[in-house]
Design a protein around this motif. Structure first.
Motif, PDB file in Angstrom:
ATOM      1  N   UNK A   1       1.098  -1.382   0.511  1.00 27.40           N
ATOM      2  CA  UNK A   1      -0.228  -0.419   0.029  1.00 27.40           C
ATOM      3  C   UNK A   1       1.169   1.182   0.101  1.00 27.40           C
ATOM      4  N   UNK A   2       2.459   1.370  -0.208  1.00 28.44           N
ATOM      5  CA  UNK A   2       3.400   2.678  -0.250  1.00 28.44           C
ATOM      6  C   UNK A   2       2.925   2.882  -1.420  1.00 28.44           C
ATOM      7  N   UNK A   3       3.329   4.239  -1.223  1.00 25.81           N
ATOM      8  CA  UNK A   3       3.415   5.508  -2.142  1.00 25.81           C
ATOM      9  C   UNK A   3       4.865   5.910  -2.856  1.00 25.81           C
ATOM     10  N   UNK A   4       4.697   5.692  -4.327  1.00 23.24           N
ATOM     11  CA  UNK A   4       6.218   5.696  -4.197  1.00 23.24           C
ATOM     12  C   UNK A   4       6.049   7.639  -5.804  1.00 23.24           C
ATOM     13  N   UNK A   5       7.152   8.384  -5.266  1.00 24.05           N
ATOM     14  CA  UNK A   5       6.861   9.157  -6.437  1.00 24.05           C
ATOM     15  C   UNK A   5       7.934   9.707  -6.417  1.00 24.05           C
ATOM     16  N   UNK A   6       8.066   9.831  -8.476  1.00 24.79           N
ATOM     17  CA  UNK A   6       9.266  10.164  -9.085  1.00 24.79           C
ATOM     18  C   UNK A   6       9.290  11.712  -8.647  1.00 24.79           C
ATOM     19  N   UNK A   7      10.341  12.100  -8.294  1.00 22.85           N
ATOM     20  CA  UNK A   7      10.331  14.127  -8.890  1.00 22.85           C
ATOM     21  C   UNK A   7      11.624  14.306  -9.392  1.00 22.85           C
ATOM     22  N   UNK A   8      12.548  13.187 -10.112  1.00 22.08           N
ATOM     23  CA  UNK A   8      13.271  13.719 -10.458  1.00 22.08           C
ATOM     24  C   UNK A   8      13.474  13.625 -12.088  1.00 22.08           C
ATOM     25  N   UNK A   9      13.721  14.555 -13.042  1.00 19.64           N
ATOM     26  CA  UNK A   9      13.441  14.649 -14.443  1.00 19.64           C
ATOM     27  C   UNK A   9      14.135  13.441 -14.928  1.00 19.64           C
ATOM     28  N   UNK A  10      13.119  12.731 -15.544  1.00 18.61           N
ATOM     29  CA  UNK A  10      13.116  11.594 -16.727  1.00 18.61           C
ATOM     30  C   UNK A  10      12.359  11.943 -17.704  1.00 18.61           C
TER      31      UNK A  10
END
Length: 234
Positions: A129-138
């Motif tokens: 149930x974890x939320x993973x957010x990518x803030x890096x530029x991709x």
């Protein structure tokens, strides 16, 4: 849906535990601002000397960054923020923010070594149930072709059920890190509309500007377009 509702409740009561992967120009100020907002934040970096400096209340960021050093000292002393090199300390984390470097090579091809390593490490300890957010530029499409496959393969969990995925590209400039994070509008791209709405609810704790919910590819494209605009102007 029940998992997202539960996570929203934990965010609202500040009981959601947050981990920030990469404590550079984006990860460190984000960590400090979330800790100041009342969340328990753990920062992860591969450099032990950087971790030691941060835990000592000293900013490793070079150059003048108004408000950052004071904020870091405050959240370290009050116990809301700590840094580590050990992913094992993140097994109870509810929200992961990935802020690692994503350089390009001589052929202008994105290099995702740090991103892949972060995803593998997160997936190995990520709770259900974890939320993973990518803030890096991709690059557009990387959430679907790079991030999700690694998280699913290593964790043996499926997105939209075992974990949730989002992209919220950073928009900061050296010398204005705290101000940019607080005052610049952002796009919160979620793999579902419910995830996107949850992301806007979470970021509202530190962002005073507009937060626009969207899908993953839209979030990726907005960062690509902004960087292209900056390059043309430069």
């Amino acid at each position: 849906m029940k998992k997202l509702i539960k996570l929203r409740e934990k965010i609202q009561t500040k009981q959601a535990k947050v981990a920030v992967i990469g404590l550079g120009y984006v990860g460190l100020p984000v960590s400090c601002m979330l800790a100041e907002a009342g969340f328990q934040v753990t920062g992860v970096d591969i450099k032990q000397d950087r971790v030691d400096m941060i835990n000592g209340g000293q900013s490793p960021i070079e150059g003048r960054e108004p408000g950052l050093s004071e904020l870091l000292t405050k959240v370290v002393e009050n116990g809301h923020f700590k840094a580590t090199t050990d992913y094992a300390a993140l097994k109870d984390v509810d929200i992961f923010l990935i802020d690692v470097e994503t350089p390009i090579d001589e052929n202008h091809i994105p290099q995702y070594k740090a991103l892949k390593s972060a995803c593998e490490s997160i997936a190995s300890i990520m709770k259900n149930g974890a939320l993973v957010i990518v803030e890096s530029t991709i690059a557009p499409g990387a959430m679907d072709t790079v991030v999700r496959p690694i998280l699913e393969d290593v964790s043996s969990k499926k997105s939209k059920d075992g974990f949730f995925l989002g992209a919220c590209p950073e928009r900061v400039m050296p010398g204005k890190l705290i101000a940019n994070l607080r005052e610049m509008s952002r796009v919160c791209g979620g793999e579902t509309s419910e995830v996107a709405e949850l992301m806007t609810f979470f970021y509202r704790h530190i962002v005073q500007a507009d937060l626009d919910p969207a899908d993953l590819i839209t979030a990726e494209l907005t960062k690509t377009a902004e960087n292209a605009y900056r390059d043309v102007n430069i």
